[in-house]
Design a protein around this motif. Sequence first.
Motif, PDB file in Angstrom:
ATOM      1  N   GLN A   1      -7.589   0.467  -0.777  1.00  0.00           N
ATOM      2  CA  GLN A   1      -8.889   0.104  -1.644  1.00  0.00           C
ATOM      3  C   GLN A   1      -8.468  -0.513  -2.807  1.00  0.00           C
ATOM      4  N   LEU A   2      -7.499   0.068  -3.618  1.00  0.00           N
ATOM      5  CA  LEU A   2      -7.217  -0.744  -4.752  1.00  0.00           C
ATOM      6  C   LEU A   2      -6.651  -2.104  -4.494  1.00  0.00           C
ATOM      7  N   VAL A   3      -5.510  -2.103  -3.468  1.00  0.00           N
ATOM      8  CA  VAL A   3      -4.868  -3.635  -3.476  1.00  0.00           C
ATOM      9  C   VAL A   3      -6.053  -4.273  -2.756  1.00  0.00           C
ATOM     10  N   SER A   4      -7.184  -3.918  -2.069  1.00  0.00           N
ATOM     11  CA  SER A   4      -8.072  -4.868  -1.539  1.00  0.00           C
ATOM     12  C   SER A   4      -8.739  -5.585  -2.856  1.00  0.00           C
ATOM     13  N   GLN A   5      -8.836  -4.938  -3.978  1.00  0.00           N
ATOM     14  CA  GLN A   5      -9.542  -5.319  -4.894  1.00  0.00           C
ATOM     15  C   GLN A   5      -8.652  -6.074  -6.183  1.00  0.00           C
ATOM     16  N   ALA A   6      -7.677  -5.630  -6.140  1.00  0.00           N
ATOM     17  CA  ALA A   6      -6.766  -5.982  -7.091  1.00  0.00           C
ATOM     18  C   ALA A   6      -5.408  -6.708  -6.798  1.00  0.00           C
ATOM     19  N   GLY A   7      -5.189  -6.814  -5.321  1.00  0.00           N
ATOM     20  CA  GLY A   7      -4.094  -7.597  -5.168  1.00  0.00           C
ATOM     21  C   GLY A   7      -3.911  -9.018  -5.044  1.00  0.00           C
ATOM     22  N   SER A   8      -3.098  -9.559  -5.097  1.00  0.00           N
ATOM     23  CA  SER A   8      -2.606 -10.875  -4.932  1.00  0.00           C
ATOM     24  C   SER A   8      -1.820 -11.319  -3.904  1.00  0.00           C
TER      25      SER A   8
ATOM     26  N   ALA B   1      -5.144   3.670  -1.934  1.00  0.00           N
ATOM     27  CA  ALA B   1      -4.433   2.685  -2.365  1.00  0.00           C
ATOM     28  C   ALA B   1      -4.566   1.358  -1.429  1.00  0.00           C
TER      29      ALA B   1
ATOM     30  N   LEU C   1      -1.288  -2.007 -14.021  1.00  0.00           N
ATOM     31  CA  LEU C   1      -2.387  -1.031 -13.217  1.00  0.00           C
ATOM     32  C   LEU C   1      -1.897   0.484 -13.017  1.00  0.00           C
ATOM     33  N   ILE C   2      -0.634   0.513 -12.877  1.00  0.00           N
ATOM     34  CA  ILE C   2      -0.031   1.949 -12.590  1.00  0.00           C
ATOM     35  C   ILE C   2       1.070   2.426 -13.693  1.00  0.00           C
TER      36      ILE C   2
ATOM     37  N   VAL D   1       0.931  -1.364   0.167  1.00  0.00           N
ATOM     38  CA  VAL D   1       0.020   0.003  -0.086  1.00  0.00           C
ATOM     39  C   VAL D   1       0.914   1.396   0.027  1.00  0.00           C
TER      40      VAL D   1
ATOM     41  N   THR E   1       2.029   6.586  -7.081  1.00  0.00           N
ATOM     42  CA  THR E   1       0.930   6.918  -7.768  1.00  0.00           C
ATOM     43  C   THR E   1       0.113   8.364  -7.193  1.00  0.00           C
ATOM     44  N   GLY E   2       0.648   8.581  -6.183  1.00  0.00           N
ATOM     45  CA  GLY E   2       0.127   9.899  -5.663  1.00  0.00           C
ATOM     46  C   GLY E   2      -1.355   9.522  -5.099  1.00  0.00           C
ATOM     47  N   LEU E   3      -1.766   8.293  -5.226  1.00  0.00           N
ATOM     48  CA  LEU E   3      -3.223   7.942  -4.241  1.00  0.00           C
ATOM     49  C   LEU E   3      -2.922   7.902  -2.783  1.00  0.00           C
TER      50      LEU E   3
END
Lengths: 340, 340, 340, 340
Positions: A291-298, A289, A319-320, A275, A282-284
């Motif tokens: 949230q993004l990992v929550s949906q896109a992370g492995s 960040a 993704l980035i 995260v 990214t500047g998130l």
Amino acid sequence: MLWWQVTVAESRFIDATDATVGYTFGRRDPVAVIEPYELVRLRTWDCFAGKVASTDDLPSKVCQFPYLNPVTGPLYVDGARPGDTLAVHVVELTPAADVGFSSTFPHFGALTGTATTAMLHPALEERVWQYTIDHQRGTVRYTARSCAFEVDLPLQPMLGTVGVAPAGGEVRASIVPGVHGGNLDMPQLRAGTTVYLPVGVEGALLAVGDGHARQGDGELCGVAVEVPMHVTLVVDVLSEVSTPVPRLETDAQFMSIGVARPLEDSYRAAHLDLVRQLVQLTGLDELDAYQLVSQAGSAYVGNVVDADYTIAAAIDKALIAPVLPYHGAHKVLRAIRGGD
Amino acid sequence: MLWWQVTVAESRFIDATDATVGYTFGRRDPVAVIEPYELVRLRTWDCFAGKVASTDDLPSKVCQFPYLNPVTGPLYVDGARPGDTLAVHVVELTPAADVGFSSTFPHFGALTGTATTAMLHPALEERVWQYTIDHQRGTVRYTARSCAFEVDLPLQPMLGTVGVAPAGGEVRASIVPGVHGGNLDMPQLRAGTTVYLPVGVEGALLAVGDGHARQGDGELCGVAVEVPMHVTLVVDVLSEVSTPVPRLETDAQFMSIGVARPLEDSYRAAHLDLVRQLVQLTGLDELDAYQLVSQAGSAYVGNVVDADYTIAAAIDKALIAPVLPYHGAHKVLRAIRGGD
Amino acid sequence: MLWWQVTVAESRFIDATDATVGYTFGRRDPVAVIEPYELVRLRTWDCFAGKVASTDDLPSKVCQFPYLNPVTGPLYVDGARPGDTLAVHVVELTPAADVGFSSTFPHFGALTGTATTAMLHPALEERVWQYTIDHQRGTVRYTARSCAFEVDLPLQPMLGTVGVAPAGGEVRASIVPGVHGGNLDMPQLRAGTTVYLPVGVEGALLAVGDGHARQGDGELCGVAVEVPMHVTLVVDVLSEVSTPVPRLETDAQFMSIGVARPLEDSYRAAHLDLVRQLVQLTGLDELDAYQLVSQAGSAYVGNVVDADYTIAAAIDKALIAPVLPYHGAHKVLRAIRGGD
Amino acid sequence: MLWWQVTVAESRFIDATDATVGYTFGRRDPVAVIEPYELVRLRTWDCFAGKVASTDDLPSKVCQFPYLNPVTGPLYVDGARPGDTLAVHVVELTPAADVGFSSTFPHFGALTGTATTAMLHPALEERVWQYTIDHQRGTVRYTARSCAFEVDLPLQPMLGTVGVAPAGGEVRASIVPGVHGGNLDMPQLRAGTTVYLPVGVEGALLAVGDGHARQGDGELCGVAVEVPMHVTLVVDVLSEVSTPVPRLETDAQFMSIGVARPLEDSYRAAHLDLVRQLVQLTGLDELDAYQLVSQAGSAYVGNVVDADYTIAAAIDKALIAPVLPYHGAHKVLRAIRGGD
């Protein structure tokens, strides 16, 4: 620096011998000095130091603590200083044998009582399995001991152990994972992967070993398909760049490795680092960040058997894109390999 | 050997100075050679190396990693060899100051996110508490920072850190607990207690530090009432006697310490060792000893904040009298103290 | 019975209404009776029961405990008896909306203090994210809240919650996972997957809900991309076949799910069950099966946020072909779908 | 209301019969309605429901899931409503037998593989121990099975299981601990102790059972010295007072109980609640209360064997005198007992 400007030094070869292998990270004198961008070829012994040569060689009989999990090195990396990051790109991994061995080991593994998950049960039977490697077909053959069952599994060479000398004057057994790397036992640590480690002492003192012809997630019984390995590496030193936990980068993903017990803490440490990397790249903000990992992370399970457990939190670099971690260090090191 | 036949050497004094304190177990040269049965007096710095002298001195500002938790030593114990057990009897513990300090520390403690129990939360406020020690009345005074609340707590001096050089060539930070002892943070480690540790290297290389004027169970916030300490010790070497985990013995109880994460593994390791000790001492089989501890055992929580957590499994020695662990080593060392 | 002999009943539709959704497994009366091999279509609400409709709807304000994670059902499965296994094949999953929502939730998630991983930190900011679903392109669009960042992620619909009434008279909240299934939050539970659950009461009392447009491994923040879902199911009852932990089967793999804390126990429970299934299916003895999984097994992290954590241990069915778990129940149910 | 104004109702007696015992918290109809301040006498069966009557009666043979850990009740407490706190003061506990039994049980206990800490090991030997209770001398006699060893332990009667119906429509097996109380297995739950539990349903539906003649910390093997028990209780309802975790109060201390896995989470949950109680009672801010508990708190290990583990965080009431938790509810209930 762009990769086509890199001058690749002559490749040299460091064999695994009594003089060049050790059983700790830290304490030992370097066996060679290497330069950033130099192609380094070396050989590693298997985790049994070659002492298991047939299914009759029980590890607890032929091996002796602490002479387990030998690592070749350490290599003094010119220019590496505490506070820097060492990037180690694995160019090539080739098992240096036609057979590999695995085994159970008394009170070691995920489904047995151990020194810490202490149980009254007597040790499980100690048993050795011999795997035949078919380099051409890219397979390792599992052969059961209790019946006629045989099956081919994909040959997927990896390095169980890549580490540097720890900071703070510590010396750790090579069988232990930590922030300094060490026995991470992550199947994702293959040819084509770059490992990032925090430099703890002058010269970093890199050492590698514990080649696996392949490994299941978590290294369930505590022992993979153990083989000696031909390893080709190239390193870079990222000055004054900090790396709080070991990280991996492939062409497709970057990953943070948590090294901790219980296993959820390993998951947590890996994901918090991922995260934070995303925030930096990214500047998130942190929650975005997260949230993004929550949906896109492995999440990849490395080992659930060593002194500390390992999980990698991973995300697709696409993704980035076009942003790259460590300013593209992986791409540069990858390019040195040749045709890419 | 019976205690009245022991010749007690002259007591000597080892002060805590830059030359005699260190921050690791292993690696450092001994600062003195001591003999079994010799009374050894030494002074230890507090865990902040004396740098916290008022409630304005925030540890994260005045201290610097890895210069935390200094230990006085190491002491080379004549005759101690790998495979032996070192028995360290704490004769006397007296805080070497009239004030002690505690604090929160960023991302350290049981009720905050840490490097491994990794959380997105910012660190808790860093705050220092000053305790006044009344040596006469045997109290330490807690003084709140947010309001006028004050209360006296019993002065119960203990040593947080007692350890030897680890086996296998490892060097561990003094702030880390392990099989070699180290930062166990067990409140039961007081004057009158004997600690048993496995000797990992020639001379054992004993070092001690981290005096606490007192500590709650688990060392909740990660920091006890930290004080410099006057320590009087006497040691014995038990030849070819193995000690798989750190053990404690008081006049009333003996204890095995589990050092592990998660905390249930610490509980398990402690209790398995206690069960096995009972088997060895009493002739009970394992299940009978397991049953006895199930009904008669005590579990003491040491720390739930360090790199590994500690729990002691304890049992009253009266239950198995007149048998004594380690053939009565505690009684012998206790007797050297004087009038007992 | 071979699949082409199966008579498929008319498909029926059970909508999600106040009368057909509930918040527990167990206790509630069935909303329908279904037959083995019957195609069952139903709709599920999202985990917020539809109450989060914009990024302004904070879950902690618009939802109220225990009205979280509604499940449609229960369905009484004709012929299911305690001791049987219920096989639930997910034929089709289609989000029943064009947007999905995720959020942080106070003291819930892997990187925040919770009721059990209790911390002094105040809750993280509660924030809602809205995802746009593009059914045509098969994507869900992540949109940051703190900056302009947007990115498309693959649409990978799954059911977070599939369960039956627990045995022993227990009633569990639908938000809790367990041996009875429930809120497993395994990304592998997609269309094409068969779930095996132990029947605890007459009629099994199957209920499903908690559709996710997609989810990262471990459901890091505790909330996936939550959507109402159109679900098509077909079930079978395997008489007097026991299923000790929830299991999944796809065309390629079969999996055992561990439901436990700490996470290593989830890993252990999953893998022990997988080893035992292999023993039963192949004739390998336990150690040989342990070894095979050690090298060939995959571990998938489901959730590291719920009341118990989930990990699936998986193995490729090709390795043991032509043998099939549950005598090919998955293949039969899969075939009912149509063209396969 | 002051205690001397309390009118104590006639004591009544509720025997343990097939009609008055159950195996869940929740679901069952009340067996009696009781009033606050009424002295209630009841009898409980032992955890084996009386089926283990000699060392030849192996629990796994004579008992059958889910008929383990019977609780007498539930008692409908007049006036108790969701959101209230039920205070249950244990006036007297007397074993209703002259012998007690303990045992190992297959795959249950802290030093054996279990359903979740899953291991390949076969179950430990199942063995039963019979304890002789000497009510006069206040002892229970441990008698080894493998040799002639015998020893007397103090008789310290306690209730393993005290609970109410859970909130949210859940029904939990009586063998499971939780926020609703249940099988807490805390040795501190003795005569003279008040338990505070959150009321989850109208009437609270209190039930108690699982008497232990004594128990070691953590209930190592999973089974204490199990006895039927004569229990005298008196309850109070604290209207609109919330109790987030089970709490205990004795004349000397008050305690918060963490119910969680891993064990450190139990430690954390207990201590966070204790810190917050101190904040509420004293006016200390959170950090000051955290600090006070860090130095003055005790941690008691209840069980490390049940579905969730229990630890109590305790502090001496003298430290914050004359303030009393729950406005002195314990003192009032204690006074009803008589002479105090």
